[in-house]
Design a protein around this motif. Sequence first.
Motif, PDB file in Angstrom:
ATOM      1  N   VAL A  56      -2.391   4.072   5.268  1.00  0.00           N
ATOM      2  CA  VAL A  56      -1.105   4.873   4.878  1.00  0.00           C
ATOM      3  C   VAL A  56      -2.229   6.055   6.120  1.00  0.00           C
ATOM      4  O   VAL A  56      -1.569   7.426   5.716  1.00  0.00           O
ATOM      5  CB  VAL A  56      -2.091   5.517   3.209  1.00  0.00           C
ATOM      6  CG1 VAL A  56      -1.272   4.488   2.685  1.00  0.00           C
ATOM      7  CG2 VAL A  56      -3.436   5.840   3.007  1.00  0.00           C
ATOM      8  N   GLY A  57      -3.400   5.767   6.770  1.00  0.00           N
ATOM      9  CA  GLY A  57      -3.745   7.894   7.708  1.00  0.00           C
ATOM     10  C   GLY A  57      -4.316   7.843   7.087  1.00  0.00           C
ATOM     11  O   GLY A  57      -4.410   9.090   7.775  1.00  0.00           O
ATOM     12  N   ASP A 105       4.665   7.510  -0.545  1.00  0.00           N
ATOM     13  CA  ASP A 105       5.381   6.634  -0.085  1.00  0.00           C
ATOM     14  C   ASP A 105       4.835   5.794   0.677  1.00  0.00           C
ATOM     15  O   ASP A 105       5.740   4.159   0.158  1.00  0.00           O
ATOM     16  CB  ASP A 105       5.957   8.033   1.340  1.00  0.00           C
ATOM     17  CG  ASP A 105       7.704   8.349   0.211  1.00  0.00           C
ATOM     18  OD1 ASP A 105       8.047   8.348  -1.056  1.00  0.00           O
ATOM     19  OD2 ASP A 105       7.669   9.744   0.250  1.00  0.00           O
ATOM     20  N   ARG A 106       4.147   5.837   1.330  1.00  0.00           N
ATOM     21  CA  ARG A 106       3.134   5.315   2.216  1.00  0.00           C
ATOM     22  C   ARG A 106       2.714   4.429   0.989  1.00  0.00           C
ATOM     23  O   ARG A 106       2.394   3.105   1.642  1.00  0.00           O
ATOM     24  CB  ARG A 106       2.429   6.182   3.418  1.00  0.00           C
ATOM     25  CG  ARG A 106       1.756   5.203   3.665  1.00  0.00           C
ATOM     26  CD  ARG A 106       2.622   4.259   5.602  1.00  0.00           C
ATOM     27  NE  ARG A 106       2.495   3.306   5.973  1.00  0.00           N
ATOM     28  CZ  ARG A 106       2.354   2.260   6.221  1.00  0.00           C
ATOM     29  NH1 ARG A 106       3.845   2.301   6.185  1.00  0.00           N
ATOM     30  NH2 ARG A 106       1.876   1.298   7.537  1.00  0.00           N
ATOM     31  N   ALA A 107       1.905   4.735   0.739  1.00  0.00           N
ATOM     32  CA  ALA A 107       1.197   3.533  -0.515  1.00  0.00           C
ATOM     33  C   ALA A 107       1.975   3.239  -1.661  1.00  0.00           C
ATOM     34  O   ALA A 107       1.798   2.097  -1.506  1.00  0.00           O
ATOM     35  CB  ALA A 107       0.296   4.933  -1.980  1.00  0.00           C
ATOM     36  N   LEU A 112       1.324  -1.013  -1.147  1.00  0.00           N
ATOM     37  CA  LEU A 112       1.735  -1.735  -2.275  1.00  0.00           C
ATOM     38  C   LEU A 112       2.349  -2.715  -2.633  1.00  0.00           C
ATOM     39  O   LEU A 112       2.355  -3.489  -3.517  1.00  0.00           O
ATOM     40  CB  LEU A 112       0.283  -0.376  -2.655  1.00  0.00           C
ATOM     41  CG  LEU A 112      -0.767   0.566  -2.871  1.00  0.00           C
ATOM     42  CD1 LEU A 112      -1.529   1.118  -3.675  1.00  0.00           C
ATOM     43  CD2 LEU A 112      -2.043  -1.107  -1.785  1.00  0.00           C
ATOM     44  N   GLY A 113       4.032  -2.529  -1.849  1.00  0.00           N
ATOM     45  CA  GLY A 113       4.761  -3.410  -2.925  1.00  0.00           C
ATOM     46  C   GLY A 113       4.821  -2.892  -3.710  1.00  0.00           C
ATOM     47  O   GLY A 113       5.212  -3.290  -5.196  1.00  0.00           O
TER      48      GLY A 113
END
Length: 283
Positions: free
Chosen positions: A49-50, A72-74, A78-79
């Motif tokens: 996720v940076g 959003d990235r998580a 993590l689906g």
Amino acid sequence: MLRTEADEPGWEVDPDDEWGVAVVATVGRQLKLRREAVGMRAGEFGKAVGYGEDLVYKIESGKRIPRQEYLDRADEVLGAGGLLAAMKEDVAKVRYPKRVRELGELEARAVEIGVYECNSVHGLLQTQDHARALMEAAQPPYSAGDVERMVAARLARQSVFERDPAPSLHFVLEEAPVRREVGGTMVWRRQLERLLEVGRLNNVTLQVMPTNTDAHPGVDGKIELLKFPDGTAVGRSDGAFNGRPTGDPKQLRILELRYGTIRAQALPPRESLAFIENLLGET
């Protein structure tokens, strides 16, 4: 490069904001459970996720407010199928100081807002650069992170202009703060342009109280009046009832009388916009 705490000032949780603490703790716990459920270590997840591993741990332990793009990235990594991203609205509210959040919620419900402001351009009318310049001038100074957090909170309240149906908004500003070149000439010019933009909206009445006028009921300070769909109202004035918000009908009548007198003494809306246009032309 992975983001660290130094890259994100102003995202700490206010320990006095009980609701905010609870929201961030819940979100952090859900993030950790989801990460562990897919078998990812904190460091591995952070790279995906940076974010640095230490910052991941602080978010998961409820010590840091996650950014919306982090959620959003998580969610994607993590689906989670949108479950983590769905928490963004509550998390965004936590970002703002409790007092500002409560004021924003009142403004968001109001069908009519009336304001007299004597010391500065009212927060609902400020540009981003104007708001930042005011906050950077505070003594003792705020941290850079606190400034950005407060500017974001102030701008978020301005969503009141985007509501449909639109509320009825009335502003009376003293001449002196309208003339004050907060942030320098270019920032001031943009602020004057913003006043003209808002003042020309169909649901907005903007008036300027000239300096060369008689004393009026606003000399004691700011007045705010908010009216709601159910017929109730809340008012506050620096010079009345210890400056505390009131919904008492008798006290509200006093504030409405004062505000009505102020509006009667100020320049009419058309003359007020002409006054601001002249100021803009002089720069």
